[in-house]
Enzyme design. Structure first.
Site, PDB file in Angstrom:
ATOM      1  CB  SER A  23       1.001   6.270  -2.396  1.00 13.27           C
ATOM      2  OG  SER A  23       0.614   5.042  -1.343  1.00 13.27           O
TER       3      SER A  23
ATOM      4  CB  SER B 175       1.761   1.486  -3.573  1.00 11.61           C
ATOM      5  OG  SER B 175       1.859   2.325  -2.500  1.00 11.61           O
TER       6      SER B 175
ATOM      7  CB  CYS C 258      -4.785  11.901  -9.932  1.00 16.08           C
ATOM      8  SG  CYS C 258      -3.070  11.404  -9.420  1.00 16.08           S
TER       9      CYS C 258
ATOM     10  N   GLY D 228      -1.512  -0.064  -6.922  1.00 11.98           N
ATOM     11  CA  GLY D 228      -2.006  -0.687  -5.845  1.00 11.98           C
ATOM     12  C   GLY D 228      -3.364  -0.767  -5.871  1.00 11.98           C
TER      13      GLY D 228
ATOM     14  CB  CYS E 218      -3.449  13.655  -1.645  1.00 11.68           C
ATOM     15  SG  CYS E 218      -3.082  14.062  -3.440  1.00 11.68           S
TER      16      CYS E 218
END
Lengths: 360, 391
Positions: free
Chosen positions: A14, A19, A107, A131, A205
């Site tokens: 990301s 991550s 998601c 992550g 997001c």
């Protein structure tokens, strides 16, 4: 690729520290690592955004710079269509009927552990890594793999994984489950990753500036003025759109009756916000739907376990009685505050993630 | 890993001779071309030599050429320059939906500030109908902007017919020749174009240089303001090394163009005949004949172009889907969508573009790998398996 390479892993990057360190750890373990950032959303005012969000050019650049540093292949994959279809539409629909959705869970289950896993297939890559602070373990019964909480209890993200398709689990790697967040930052610093001190993301997001009503309006959900009533139906005031409210909320009601009032529930049909005393925000039982279990479960079975009704909440002991249609009734040992329709109820036995569903 | 580069439409490697020609201007010859002294004069001479080479390649006189920073900059300067310099009576511009984004997005801006933009229709092969252009030109049409060769399909547009028409009707004609320049003849006089955009890095020159041909007598409104460099259209100290490299690339490619074309044709014929005989469910995007021989745009049933590109990359083969956006992710090509291709066909497209250093071995290796990749992707594609069952 030529045949399946079982030491190959696609890392969902990301542009954040978690991550990035995931990719680094797997590279050090000798995996053949390919990094990928999913482009999920495009904000019109991207360039004006004060805080660069996931999918913003800034985050994609960070992910790419980490991949450069690690010397791994890196791709940006466009999943905007899938994300809108599977996550955003649901988010908008849930809000418009007075529920408080959790898009991050969707998601994970519908995008990462579904479409992204298919991408891995297409690239001939066996594993998919994220992550998340959670552990993937192999065990001995026929439900061969399970998900455990991360060892860093304050960061544990297993809550967001309850919707993971069971068949996907054997192919997932979550190395951060064994680490503390502070160690992860330390690893990033030691390896001079540019993202070592980047703040954690907090907001959803795809909602710029965390402004829900502007976002929902753009998606065609109009605020409508409606009544604020108490639990006996007495009108106490008016609101400018119920999706500005969430169950358990106290501030911002704009009415004064002398005693403290809390949002007890949102009634979409009548466009009403129902308020009451703090006691009235407590529930001793509730129902969940669309359950996903990682353990063998039969109908009308009672599972003694603990449940979390929000990510930043405590676990509460409960009895979960399974019903037909993939539903369950959850009876709490002691009442819990603000059980919010649309949020996830996630069940645990100690460290073991048993499963979860959506609060009705 | 073996590396094969089949993305020459995106950019080309810099020729050794070009690099050698540039080096003095990155080392000893650092003068500012605007200075009157010896250092400035050396740099100025280099730029004017380069201008001669670019003009020579286009078959026009050097004073019609201004240097820009890129093809995009040339397109912006040309279109905005005409629009902003127009009288209030002429507010109509005609273009096509398959232009490069530097043309289309400039048109979108002009639309916002009050211009009327007409996009001509394209058929399923991507071609325009010249009689539609004829109909659409009205008394207030200011500008027609149509590309010479399309970057995604390789289609060659009938720009000479466009030029005849616009010249006869007194309309300015801008031609984006970035993809044709260096591959087929680009002569602004023959095309009867008033403005022609070209770029250095598509013809084995360095990035950071482009040029705009401005026919004598055509006056543009400047879009940048500063010194008098490049007649005031491109103010700012010149990018001398890049301009020198651009000029040198023009000189070399101009000399050898005929030889290259035969080379390209042979390679592409081989590639296409192998693909069509060894892979099922392939569709050629673009016009079957009116195409440059360096571009092959294909859709493979049941697979996403993006997956093909990533798989080929993991095998060291560089190709592209549609047009890459700056973040590096891919979106369905606006060119193929304009041609009326269904979204899944547009998303399945892969562009192979060859150039000077492509070898027959590159082609064989690429088709070998491509065959395997397509086979594997179809194996795991549920939609393709279903498609086979119903077919």
């Amino acid at each position: 690729m030529t045949g399946r390479n079982d030491r190959s892993v696609l890392v969902a990057m990301s542009g954040g520290v978690d991550s990035s360190v995931t990719a680094l750890l797997l590279k050090e373990e000798g995996y053949n690592v390919v990094g990928v950032t999913m482009k999920l959303w495009e904000n019109d005012d991207e360039t004006n955004c004060k805080f660069q969000r996931c999918c913003s050019p800034g985050d994609i650049r960070d992910a790419r710079r980490v991949a450069d540093k690690l010397g791994i292949n890196f791709y940006v994959i466009n999943m905007m269509k899938e994300f809108r279809e599977e996550v955003v539409k649901n988010f908008v629909a849930e809000y418009s009927i007075g529920r408080t959705p959790n898009p991050c869970v969707h998601c994970n289950g519908r995008i990462k552990f579904n479409y992204l896993l298919k991408k891995a297939d297409e690239l001939g890559i066996h594993y998919l890594a994220t992550g998340h602070y959670a552990r993937i373990m192999k065990n001995n019964n026929k439900y061969n793999y399970c998900i455990l909480k991360g060892v860093d209890r304050r960061k544990d993200q297993s809550y967001f994984l309850f919707n993971t398709p069971r068949t996907a689990i054997p192919r997932l790697l979550m190395p951060l489950g064994e680490f503390y967040k502070s160690d992860v930052r330390e690893i990033a610093r030691k390896n001079s990753l540019v993202v070592a001190d980047k703040p954690d993301s907090q907001e959803i997001c795809f909602i710029p500036h965390n402004n829900y009503s502007v976002f929902l309006k753009k998606e065609g959900v109009e605020s409508r003025r409606g009544m604020i009533v108490d639990t006996s139906g007495r009108v106490l005031g008016y609101h400018e759109g119920f999706f500005n409210y969430t169950v358990g909320q106290r501030e911002g009601l704009g009415i004064s009756t002398g005693k403290r009032l809390y949002v007890v529930r949102l009634d979409a049909l009548t466009n009403t916000v129902v308020v009451g005393s703090e006691e009235e925000t407590y529930s001793s039982e509730f129902f969940v739907k669309e359950l996903n279990w990682f353990i063998p479960v039969r109908e009308s079975e009672t599972i003694e376990c603990s449940v979390k009704v929000r990510y930043r909440g405590n676990e509460s002991p409960c009895s979960c009685v399974t019903l037909s249609d993939n539903r369950a009734r959850v009876v709490l040992q002691t009442p819990v505050r603000a059980v919010t329709p649309g949020q996830a109820a996630v069940f645990y036995h100690g460290d073991l993630l048993l499963g979860g569903g959506w609060i009705e | 890993m073996r590396k094969v580069y089949l993305d020459y439409n995106a950019t080309t490697p810099v020729l050794d001779e070009v690099r050698e020609a540039m080096l003095p201007y990155l080392k000893g010859q650092y003068g500012n071309p605007s200075s009157v002294h010896w250092a400035g004069r050396e740099a100025k001479k280099a730029i004017e030599d380069a201008r001669d080479n670019v003009a020579g390649f286009l078959g026009v006189s050097p004073e019609t050429i201004i240097f820009t920073g890129s093809g995009t900059e040339s397109n912006n300067m040309a279109i905005l320059g005409i629009a902003l310099g127009s009288s209030n009576k002429r507010k109509h511009i005609i273009t096509t939906p398959v232009e490069h984004s530097s043309v289309l997005n400039t048109m979108r801006y002009l639309e916002k500030i009050g211009f009327r933009i007409t996009e001509l229709k394209v058929d399923s092969t991507g071609m325009i109908d010249i009689s539609e252009l004829e109909e659409k030109i009205t008394h207030d049409t200011l500008l027609v902007s149509i590309m010479h060769v399309n970057n995604e399909t390789g289609n060659i547009y009938p720009v000479e017919e466009v030029g005849n028409l616009t010249r006869a009707r007194g309309v300015i004609f801008h031609c984006d020749a970035v993809q044709s320049f260096g591959k087929i003849d680009v002569n602004p006089d023959k095309i009867k174009a008033d403005l022609v955009s070209v770029s250095s890095h598509k013809i084995y020159g360095p990035k950071g240089a482009g040029a705009l041909y401005i026919r004598k007598g055509v006056i543009l409104h400047p879009v940048m303001f500063g010194g008098k460099q490049e007649r005031g259209y491109k103010p700012g100290t010149e990018n001398v090394p890049a301009i020198v490299g651009f000029g040198e690339a023009c000189r070399i490619i101009n000399e050898k163009r005929e030889i290259f074309l035969n080379h390209y044709k042979k390679l592409m014929d081989r590639m296409w005949s192998r693909i069509i005989s060894e892979i099922d469910g392939v569709k050629l995007n673009g016009h079957p004949e009116k195409r440059i021989p360096t571009t092959l745009n294909l859709s493979f049933d049941g697979v996403e172009g993006e997956s093909v590109v990533l798989n080929l990359d993991l095998h060291g083969i560089a190709v592209s889907t549609g047009s890459a956006c700056s973040s590096g992710s891919t979106e369905p090509s606006h060119v193929l969508l304009a041609m009326g291709l269904p979204e899944e066909v547009a998303e399945a497209s892969v562009r192979f573009s060859i150039g000077l250093f492509t070898t027959p071995d590159d082609i064989e290796y690429t088709v070998d790998v491509l065959k395997r990749v397509i086979f594997n992707l179809r194996e795991i594609s549920p939609s393709y398996r279903k498609h086979l069952k119903t077919a």
